[in-house]
Design an enzyme around this catalytic site. Structure first.
Site, mmCIF file in Angstrom:
data_model
loop_
_atom_site.group_PDB
_atom_site.id
_atom_site.type_symbol
_atom_site.label_atom_id
_atom_site.label_comp_id
_atom_site.label_asym_id
_atom_site.label_seq_id
_atom_site.Cartn_x
_atom_site.Cartn_y
_atom_site.Cartn_z
ATOM 1 N N ARG A 175 10.460 0.382 -4.987
ATOM 2 C CA ARG A 175 11.900 0.740 -4.670
ATOM 3 C C ARG A 175 12.848 -0.491 -4.413
ATOM 4 O O ARG A 175 13.438 -0.740 -3.936
ATOM 5 C CB ARG A 175 11.186 0.129 -3.088
ATOM 6 N N SER A 225 9.625 5.586 6.153
ATOM 7 C CA SER A 225 9.124 4.319 6.682
ATOM 8 C C SER A 225 9.740 3.379 6.056
ATOM 9 O O SER A 225 10.660 3.350 5.072
ATOM 10 C CB SER A 225 7.901 3.512 5.231
ATOM 11 N N GLU A 295 12.681 -1.791 3.922
ATOM 12 C CA GLU A 295 12.668 -0.946 3.525
ATOM 13 C C GLU A 295 14.099 0.033 3.034
ATOM 14 O O GLU A 295 14.459 0.328 2.069
ATOM 15 C CB GLU A 295 11.997 0.523 3.179
#
Ligand SMILES: Cc1cc2nc3c(=O)[nH]c(=O)nc-3n(C[C@H](O)[C@H](O)[C@H](O)COP(=O)(O)OP(=O)(O)OC[C@H]3O[C@@H](n4cnc5c(N)ncnc54)[C@H](O)[C@@H]3O)c2cc1C
Length: 422
Positions: A175, A225, A295
């Site tokens: 990420r 998420s 995230e």
């Protein structure tokens, strides 16, 4: 702010410009306040002109793709949103190479490749982002990630110059990418795929999407998420173990179906969502010692201009939620001055006593610098814990002094004393 709009009009480009835009409409969380202005470039050159203008006029901007990994705070955003969307979504196929505009949706890119009989992007068929957002985040699922298929990306830097970065130069990790570090903007990307069997590719895609529907709360607004996967753990599992499934604040909730998703159940404000996130982070840390990082990118005034300070007593340990801990136990302790013992840091006599020491004055300056340095690096204000022993004298005094000094610079500072066991 109309001046941003006026500056954009002065560029004499055929730009789609909107003012006072609700970010609910542009994010999959369907929450958050308004942005002063939003513009949609239609190619790399128009994007470059916008960036150059922002730089020369000192206008803050934020780049947005499909808004599937972003939460805007309720106070909104004062600057310009550069929305890379459908106007920059061309796709061309040359042998096994697909070149695509950053605004194209990832599922449509995946579908396009499948229809042409090319394999490699099946993993992306259910990720609701734009190609630009996917490159920036190195999006991935079911064992595949952007890193595996990308050849290069054309990006615009903060001077408005267009550069081509190879897969290696993009430094794609979990990420993460160089794009986030350098504030580049993805204009387009090029992917290398493998010729495959159309039916097999489509079967794989529908298998992945069925698995998503089974496991993820797709009927609710969310940003997927919410937390990154901590090394050696799964965020959802930790959250579930801590009994947080179904934990609610206002209209936001930890999904019952998948604990890794914070969902907007009904008209959640960004504050509701942020409260759930903070509670999850705090509870998971206290129970397991694992620090969950979001995230989801949190954008807006609150994070940039509001400092939250939690004063605490060392007797009960440091509060795990804090990003920065300031230990003021070395300062002169009014607790040992008879006439001050029963007072608190809110009392002016206590305040004057602590602040009359040279160390305290010097320390305030240092803390302020550290906080602003953190904010610059992390692009958000830290949650600061100020701790002492012997009553709240020194922690509250230092928090008050810090607040006064930051208020003068137009920050908002909230002070809270920690309940003993939290
Ligand atoms: C239901 C659901 C399921 C999801 N499943 C997954 C999954 O399986 N795997 C996964 O990795 N993610 C998943 N996500 C998260 C999200 O879809 C991805 O992170 C996606 O790549 C974000 O793309 P975006 O265009 O929406 O980016 P945005 O949310 O608009 O932006 C994300 C970040 O990228 C930056 N950005 C966006 N476009 C550009 C650009 N052109 N140039 C420079 N910076 C840019 C933004 O400034 C921001 O920092 C899911 C989200 C949802 C809602």
């Amino acid at each position: 702010m109309d001046y941003i709009c006026d500056e954009l009009k002065r560029l004499n480009l055929k730009l789609n410009i909107k003012t006072n835009v609700s970010m609910k409409e542009y994010t999959t969380f369907k929450a958050g306040g308004k942005a002063a202005c939003l513009v949609e470039p239609y190619d790399a050159e128009s994007l470059s002109e916008i960036v150059k203008m922002c730089r020369s006029k000192d206008i803050d901007y934020y780049v947005l793709g499909n808004g599937s990994n972003v939460l805007f705070t309720d106070d909104g955003y004062d600057g310009l949103i550069i929305h890379i969307g459908a106007d920059m979504a061309d796709m061309t196929l040359n042998d096994d190479i697909i070149t695509v505009g950053a605004g194209a949706s990832l599922p449509s890119l995946s579908g396009y490749a499948a229809s042409a009989g090319f394999s490699g992007l099946e993993f992306a068929s259910g990720i609701p982002g734009s190609v630009g957002g996917a490159v920036v985040m190195n999006a991935g699922a079911y064992g595949g990630e952007i890193k595996d298929v990308i050849v290069y990306a054309d990006v615009c830097d903060s001077n408005g110059s267009i550069l081509r970065l190879t897969a290696q130069e993009l430094e794609l990790g979990y990420r993460s990418s160089i794009i986030q570090k350098k504030d580049y903007i993805v204009c387009s990307a090029c992917f290398k795929l493998n010729a495959g069997n159309k039916e097999e590719i489509k079967t794989k895609m529908s298998d992945y999407n069925n698995r998503r529907r089974e496991k993820q709360p797709l009927s609710y607004a969310s940003a997927g998420s919410t937390f990154k996967r901590p090394e050696g753990y799964f965020a959802g599992q930790l959250i579930e173990q801590c009994g947080l499934k179904g934990f609610k604040s206002g209209g936001a909730m930890v999904s019952e179906k998948h604990a890794g998703f914070v969902i907007n159940v009904k008209d959640a404000t960004a504050k509701d969502i942020l409260d759930v996130i903070a509670h999850v982070q705090d509870t998971v840390y206290r129970n397991t010692g694992v620090k969950l990082e979001t995230e989801v990118k949190i954008v807006g005034k609150t994070k940039e201009n509001i400092l939250n300070i939690l004063t605490f007593g060392y007797k009960y340990g440091k509060p795990p939620v804090c990003d920065m801990i300031i230990d003021v136990r070395f300062l002169p302790n009014p607790y040992y001055v008879d006439e001050l013992r029963d007072k608190t840091g809110n009392d002016d006599d206590v305040y004057n006593y602590v602040m009359s020491s040279e160390e305290a004055v010097k320390y305030i300056k240092k803390i302020k610098e550290d906080i602003l340095e953190y904010a610059k690096k992390e692009k958000k204000m830290p949650l600061v814990g100020i701790g002492c022993t012997g009553g709240r004298h020194r922690s509250v005094t230092i928090a008050r002094a810090l607040r006064e000094c930051l208020l003068a610079e137009e920050y908002t500072v909230n002070l809270k004393h920690r309940d003993i066991d939290k």
